[in-house]
Write a protein that holds these residues in place. Structure first.
Motif, PDB file in Angstrom:
ATOM      1  N   VAL A 121      32.605  16.607 -44.552  1.00 47.40           N
ATOM      2  CA  VAL A 121      31.269  17.103 -44.225  1.00 47.40           C
ATOM      3  C   VAL A 121      30.702  16.345 -43.027  1.00 47.40           C
ATOM      4  O   VAL A 121      30.126  16.936 -42.110  1.00 47.40           O
ATOM      5  CB  VAL A 121      30.323  17.005 -45.442  1.00 47.40           C
ATOM      6  N   ALA A 122      30.872  15.009 -43.010  1.00 45.53           N
ATOM      7  CA  ALA A 122      30.392  14.203 -41.888  1.00 45.53           C
ATOM      8  C   ALA A 122      31.119  14.579 -40.598  1.00 45.53           C
ATOM      9  O   ALA A 122      30.499  14.718 -39.533  1.00 45.53           O
ATOM     10  CB  ALA A 122      30.572  12.715 -42.194  1.00 45.53           C
ATOM     11  N   MET A 163      22.233   9.140 -34.681  1.00 48.43           N
ATOM     12  CA  MET A 163      22.442   9.798 -35.967  1.00 48.43           C
ATOM     13  C   MET A 163      22.403  11.309 -35.772  1.00 48.43           C
ATOM     14  O   MET A 163      21.750  11.806 -34.857  1.00 48.43           O
ATOM     15  CB  MET A 163      21.348   9.397 -36.963  1.00 48.43           C
ATOM     16  N   ILE A 164      23.081  12.012 -36.660  1.00 46.37           N
ATOM     17  CA  ILE A 164      23.019  13.470 -36.673  1.00 46.37           C
ATOM     18  C   ILE A 164      22.154  13.880 -37.858  1.00 46.37           C
ATOM     19  O   ILE A 164      22.382  13.450 -38.986  1.00 46.37           O
ATOM     20  CB  ILE A 164      24.414  14.097 -36.795  1.00 46.37           C
ATOM     21  N   VAL A 185      23.867  11.536 -40.882  1.00 43.86           N
ATOM     22  CA  VAL A 185      25.128  10.803 -40.843  1.00 43.86           C
ATOM     23  C   VAL A 185      25.215  10.161 -39.462  1.00 43.86           C
ATOM     24  O   VAL A 185      24.594  10.636 -38.500  1.00 43.86           O
ATOM     25  CB  VAL A 185      26.388  11.672 -41.092  1.00 43.86           C
ATOM     26  N   HIS A 186      25.970   9.083 -39.372  1.00 43.00           N
ATOM     27  CA  HIS A 186      26.166   8.439 -38.080  1.00 43.00           C
ATOM     28  C   HIS A 186      26.855   9.400 -37.104  1.00 43.00           C
ATOM     29  O   HIS A 186      27.772  10.132 -37.488  1.00 43.00           O
ATOM     30  CB  HIS A 186      27.021   7.179 -38.225  1.00 43.00           C
ATOM     31  N   ALA A 187      26.424   9.359 -35.837  1.00 48.41           N
ATOM     32  CA  ALA A 187      27.052  10.192 -34.808  1.00 48.41           C
ATOM     33  C   ALA A 187      28.470   9.715 -34.527  1.00 48.41           C
ATOM     34  O   ALA A 187      29.356  10.519 -34.247  1.00 48.41           O
ATOM     35  CB  ALA A 187      26.213  10.175 -33.528  1.00 48.41           C
ATOM     36  N   GLU A 188      28.683   8.418 -34.609  1.00 47.51           N
ATOM     37  CA  GLU A 188      30.027   7.857 -34.439  1.00 47.51           C
ATOM     38  C   GLU A 188      30.670   7.759 -35.824  1.00 47.51           C
ATOM     39  O   GLU A 188      29.991   7.496 -36.808  1.00 47.51           O
ATOM     40  CB  GLU A 188      29.955   6.471 -33.802  1.00 47.51           C
ATOM     41  N   PRO A 189      31.976   7.967 -35.908  1.00 43.42           N
ATOM     42  CA  PRO A 189      32.630   7.864 -37.217  1.00 43.42           C
ATOM     43  C   PRO A 189      32.330   6.528 -37.895  1.00 43.42           C
ATOM     44  O   PRO A 189      32.347   5.478 -37.259  1.00 43.42           O
ATOM     45  CB  PRO A 189      34.123   7.990 -36.881  1.00 43.42           C
ATOM     46  N   CYS A 190      32.006   6.579 -39.163  1.00 43.09           N
ATOM     47  CA  CYS A 190      31.739   5.386 -39.954  1.00 43.09           C
ATOM     48  C   CYS A 190      32.624   5.426 -41.198  1.00 43.09           C
ATOM     49  O   CYS A 190      33.082   6.489 -41.606  1.00 43.09           O
ATOM     50  CB  CYS A 190      30.259   5.294 -40.346  1.00 43.09           C
ATOM     51  N   LYS A 191      32.854   4.280 -41.766  1.00 39.25           N
ATOM     52  CA  LYS A 191      33.707   4.199 -42.949  1.00 39.25           C
ATOM     53  C   LYS A 191      32.945   4.708 -44.172  1.00 39.25           C
ATOM     54  O   LYS A 191      31.827   4.275 -44.437  1.00 39.25           O
ATOM     55  CB  LYS A 191      34.159   2.752 -43.167  1.00 39.25           C
ATOM     56  N   CYS A 228      28.342   6.452 -45.156  1.00 41.10           N
ATOM     57  CA  CYS A 228      28.619   5.023 -45.383  1.00 41.10           C
ATOM     58  C   CYS A 228      27.597   4.387 -46.326  1.00 41.10           C
ATOM     59  O   CYS A 228      27.763   3.242 -46.744  1.00 41.10           O
ATOM     60  CB  CYS A 228      28.684   4.257 -44.066  1.00 41.10           C
ATOM     61  N   LEU A 229      26.539   5.125 -46.668  1.00 41.15           N
ATOM     62  CA  LEU A 229      25.476   4.679 -47.579  1.00 41.15           C
ATOM     63  C   LEU A 229      24.858   3.354 -47.142  1.00 41.15           C
ATOM     64  O   LEU A 229      24.725   2.419 -47.927  1.00 41.15           O
ATOM     65  CB  LEU A 229      25.966   4.621 -49.029  1.00 41.15           C
TER      66      LEU A 229
END
Length: 196
Positions: free
Chosen positions: A56-57, A97-98, A119-125, A87-88
């Protein structure tokens, strides 16, 4: 939301072993993917935290890049106003952020709704400590209990000191299928809690 990708939930099969089986209710799909590093179980509780699915992210990042009007890029300007559902953790000021609509309860039910989440715009864990309650959300959350038909059957506000006790209390009701954590002020979805 169009092209909604349901959360994939890890479950046990009838023999008590981890296995791949399906349930007819979309949000309760069982083990359609192999175990990954974020699949843990609570050591002292009968529930686990389920953050937003990585799919989803990733889809949100792809859609915002396409210029869709319902997915927008924003910059966090406060330390406690932009919670990433993947990533909570709260975004730090200056992080991109998106903001996009998400339906935690599927369409066609009285409690269905689509609401804004970040969600973060850059991939996050993806949040991996599913055996621990997320530290950033011990305050300002409300826990809503739902039955298997997605009807809300109970609700309690987290007081900051014992969200685990509130979740355990809600899950003691046999009719509770899952609990959703939401913002107490804005009502936005934060994460899901499932019984083991």
């Amino acid at each position: 939301m169009k092209n909604h990708i349901p959360l994939v939930n890890l479950c046990e099969n009838r023999r008590g072993k981890r296995g791949c089986s399906r349930n007819l209710v979309p949000e309760f799909r069982r083990c359609e993917v192999a175990l990954t590093s974020y699949d843990f179980v609570m050591k002292s509780s009968n529930f686990r935290i389920v953050p937003l699915a990585t799919e989803v992210a990733t889809a949100a990042r792809r859609v915002v890049a396409s210029g869709a009007p319902d997915h927008v890029m924003v910059v966090a300007n406060s330390p406690n106003g932009f919670p990433c559902r993947h990533c909570l953790r709260w975004a730090r000021p200056g992080e991109r952020m998106i903001l996009f609509p998400y339906a935690a309860i599927p369409a066609g039910h009285p409690y269905s709704e689509s609401g804004p989440i970040f969600v973060h715009a850059e991939p996050c864990k993806r949040y991996g400590a599913t055996d621990e309650y997320p530290a950033d959300f011990r305050k300002g959350r409300v826990m809503r209990a739902y039955n298997i038909n997605y009807d809300m059957i109970d609700v309690e506000v987290v007081n900051g000191s014992a969200p685990e006790a509130i979740i355990e209390k809600l899950l003691q009701k046999p009719e509770t299928a899952f609990v959703d954590a939401r913002s107490v002020t804005h009502g936005c979805y934060t994460f899901r809690v499932q019984r083991l």
